[in-house]
Structure formats: structure tokens, C-alpha cells
Design an enzyme around this catalytic site. Sequence first.
Site, PDB file in Angstrom:
ATOM      1  NE  ARG A  64       4.134  49.424  -4.936  1.00 24.29           N
ATOM      2  CZ  ARG A  64       5.325  48.935  -4.597  1.00 24.29           C
ATOM      3  NH1 ARG A  64       5.459  48.256  -3.470  1.00 24.29           N
ATOM      4  NH2 ARG A  64       6.383  49.116  -5.356  1.00 24.29           N
ATOM      5  CE1 TYR A 117     -16.780  40.400   6.667  1.00 27.66           C
ATOM      6  CE2 TYR A 117     -14.461  40.345   6.111  1.00 27.66           C
ATOM      7  CZ  TYR A 117     -15.774  40.613   5.766  1.00 27.66           C
ATOM      8  OH  TYR A 117     -16.051  41.091   4.514  1.00 27.66           O
ATOM      9  CG  ASP A 192     -12.117  42.704  12.579  1.00 31.59           C
ATOM     10  OD1 ASP A 192     -12.600  43.811  12.850  1.00 31.59           O
ATOM     11  OD2 ASP A 192     -12.157  42.207  11.431  1.00 31.59           O
ATOM     12  CE  LYS A 217     -18.024  47.232   6.125  1.00 29.06           C
ATOM     13  NZ  LYS A 217     -16.832  46.451   6.013  1.00 29.06           N
TER      14      LYS A 217
HETATM   15  C1  LIG Z   1     -15.574  42.723  10.955  1.00 27.31           C
HETATM   16  C2  LIG Z   1     -15.034  42.990   9.596  1.00 27.31           C
HETATM   17  N1  LIG Z   1     -13.718  42.898   9.397  1.00 27.31           N
HETATM   18  C3  LIG Z   1     -13.166  43.112   8.173  1.00 27.31           C
HETATM   19  C4  LIG Z   1     -13.951  43.421   7.090  1.00 27.31           C
HETATM   20  C5  LIG Z   1     -13.319  43.635   5.737  1.00 27.31           C
HETATM   21  O1  LIG Z   1     -13.285  44.982   5.447  1.00 27.31           O
HETATM   22  P1  LIG Z   1     -13.276  45.592   3.950  1.00 27.31           P
HETATM   23  O2  LIG Z   1     -14.598  45.279   3.346  1.00 27.31           O
HETATM   24  O3  LIG Z   1     -13.024  47.050   4.204  1.00 27.31           O
HETATM   25  O4  LIG Z   1     -12.163  44.931   3.230  1.00 27.31           O
HETATM   26  C6  LIG Z   1     -15.326  43.554   7.261  1.00 27.31           C
HETATM   27  C7  LIG Z   1     -16.196  43.880   6.117  1.00 27.31           C
HETATM   28  O5  LIG Z   1     -17.411  43.764   6.172  1.00 27.31           O
HETATM   29  C8  LIG Z   1     -15.892  43.331   8.544  1.00 27.31           C
HETATM   30  O6  LIG Z   1     -17.220  43.412   8.754  1.00 27.31           O
END
Ligand SMILES: Cc1ncc(COP(=O)(O)O)c(C=O)c1O
Length: 403
Positions: A64, A117, A192, A217
Site C-alpha cells: 500500500r 470532469y 487535469d 485512458k
Molecule cells: C478527465 C478525467 N479525469 C479523471 C477521470 C477519472 O479517472 P478514473 O476513471 O481512472 O478514476 C476521468 C475518467 O473518465 C476523466 O475523463
Amino acid sequence: MRERDEQEVASDLTRCAHAGEGRLPSATEPLAPPVWQTAAYAYPDLETLDAIYEGRERGFIYGRYGLPNHAQLEQALADLEGTEAALVTASGMSAISALLFALLSPGDRVIASELVYRGTRNLLDLDLARFGVVVDYVDATDLAAVEAALRRPGQPARMLYVDVLTNPTLLVHDVPALAELAHRHGTLLVVDSTFVTPYHCRPAQLGADLVVHSTTKFIAGHHDVSGGAVLGRSELVEPVRQQAIRIGGIGGPFDAWLILRGLRTLPLRMSQSSRNALALAAWLAEHPAVERVSYPGLPGHRQHDLARRLLANGYGSMLAFEVPGGRTAVARLVRALRLIRFAETLGGVTTTIVHPASTSHRSVDPATRAALGIGDGLLRLSAGIEATEDVVHDLERGLASLA
Ligand SMILES: Cc1ncc(COP(=O)(O)O)c(C=O)c1O
């Protein structure tokens, strides 16, 4: 079993329990990194334990807290983003939660993009708010609106939070200008960068204090693993790491191994998928069955000049387009597709499409959604690395179903 103990063992019970321990003799090394699939490390003695805890020696301790596969991925991501430190986590949301819980306290104010997001917005509204964090949402593409929010009397803002490109509408945030504004008010800028990756943009080089990714992604790139990352200066990343350790946000070693494996082809994949996205956007913009296309690489995008300044190597692999006829038309279109998959993710080698009004913005009332540019006919597409003509052909099939 360690080699020196071999002779002392009498029972298969012990032999089985210790099977596979120790290093195999080899004058050669593995060409690819192994998966260190262990939940803990063994100390040789108490003195070494003390030295590791006191920072005099480096050593892995426990799953962890992070293992060698996490450390390798962190190094690779920090190199690409050009940051001093990196933390990798079990998902994008675990990276974002660790960051917000580590750096915000009751009474702190956050200014966030109104198109941040949706998972981040849910976390801010449903959880951080319960702990006394105040969130102001603004149209962060409007620098005057951001400046007004930063100047608002009362509590100064601790954090300004935006995505490089908005989801799903593909508007562009001016990271250098936002960094300048935030820093003038003593506010941290968190960006982000999931949609663009370091292939197109390195926000920390443009003034962002912290960069987050859903490595699920484009960075991993194959629709087969979840992960997240936080990058920036050590003084900011280390408290986030401690928070992630406390809340159990670090993923398994094989996940980190898969993400690093995906990362090796990031530039090749991004080059092809962003070329596909540009070609698809240009083709869709001319198609009579399409009402509107949003892609920062199109000269008709209202922030095309900003996108040219901000992004390198193209304009990313994400685009959005709108068809007339709302949900009924969308249902027909996605049913007609053969190659493009209708799936709630993005950033993989295969092209995917999603209907934001039914997914990320499902719980938002239609009037608010429409005001944000997310109508019932809007589709968001993540270009993959297939041959452009095959994807165009499939979209043509989808759009023909609307006739
Ligand atoms: C721009 C963005 N940030 C964060 C996330 C969250 O990521 P995760 O699904 O890996 O937790 C996503 C998920 O779609 C995203 O599109």
C-alpha cells in the site's frame, strides 16, 4: 526459501510456504521489467528497518506504500511531464481524492471550472463540501470570470482546478494565463491533463502547480487497466502520497506494470489517434447530418488560436459532435456502428463513442445541460489508432441511419 536454509528444512509444509523465495542465479538481466508481485518486503534486520523509516536508506516496505513497479512508472511519468515528483494511484479518482483531501481543509475555498470532469465535481459537491470546503464554479475559459472569483471578498481561494480540455465539449483552458492569475492571488493551480497527456501538453511547464491524470485512458491506452497520477513539486506531491497511503489509494503492481507497458507506445498512439481525430472532425464538419462539431484543431473552433499556442503535436484525440433528433437519433446511430464501440471510456487503441447526456451528465437537469452545451444529440468520440478510412466508413454508416 533463502538458499542458506535449504538444508535445514525437513517438511513439505515449510517447503511449500517458502516456495519461490530468493533470487535465481543469472549473469543476465530481464529485458522487460518484472512484475514485483509481492505485498511486502522483508527487512534483513532491525537496523535496516530503522534506517528506512528514518530516510537514511531507501527500501520498499509494504504494497500500500508503493512497490518497484509503481516507482518505475512514477519515474517515467515525472520524466515526461518534467516534474520533480510523481505519485501513481489505483485510478484517476483515487489520485484526485488524495490530492483534494491532502491539500484542502475546512473553510478552504476552491474555484473549479463549471465543466470540470464530472467525477471530480461529484467528489467536491458530495464529499469535500461535507468537510467544510466551499466550491465556486466558473466558466474558466473566461479569464475575467476567474479573476472575479479570485478577487471575491472573504476567504482567498486555496485552489483553482481545471481540465486542459473540457469534457465533453472540448473547450480549451488557457493554462499559462490561469497559472499567472492564480499565483497573483496565492492560489494553487491544479490541472487535469488526462485528455491531452504529455504528448500534447505539459501543464507543469506552463505554470500548473499540480498535474493529475487518469492513466486509465491514453497513458495506458488499451482499455484494460485503471490508474491515476499526481505530478508536481515534491513539497506538494509528498503530502498527497501520504494521504493516498492512508486512504488505501495505491493500486496493484501488475496494474502499474501494464500502464508502463502502455506508456512505451504513447507517442506513436497519440500521433495516429490525433491525426484520426483531426480527419474525423473535418469530415464531420462537412457532413449534412451533423449539426455541430467541437474539436480544437478545427479553424472554426472558437479557441483554435489558443489551442495552437497551448498544444504541441496536434490537437488531441477527443472530439464532440451533435446530431439533430436527440436521443432517438443517437440510439439509431450507435446501433448502426460496427467498428466504433459505444462505451463509457476513452483513450484506448480502438475508437469509442459515448452519449454524455446519458452518462457523465445523466443526473444534470436538461436546462443546465443545454446551457453547458451538452444537448441530447451530443456524442463524444475518442479516436483510436485504426486506419482513418475505416473509422470514417463506420461513422458514415451510423450517420446514414439517421436519413
Ligand atoms: C478527465 C478525467 N479525469 C479523471 C477521470 C477519472 O479517472 P478514473 O476513471 O481512472 O478514476 C476521468 C475518467 O473518465 C476523466 O475523463
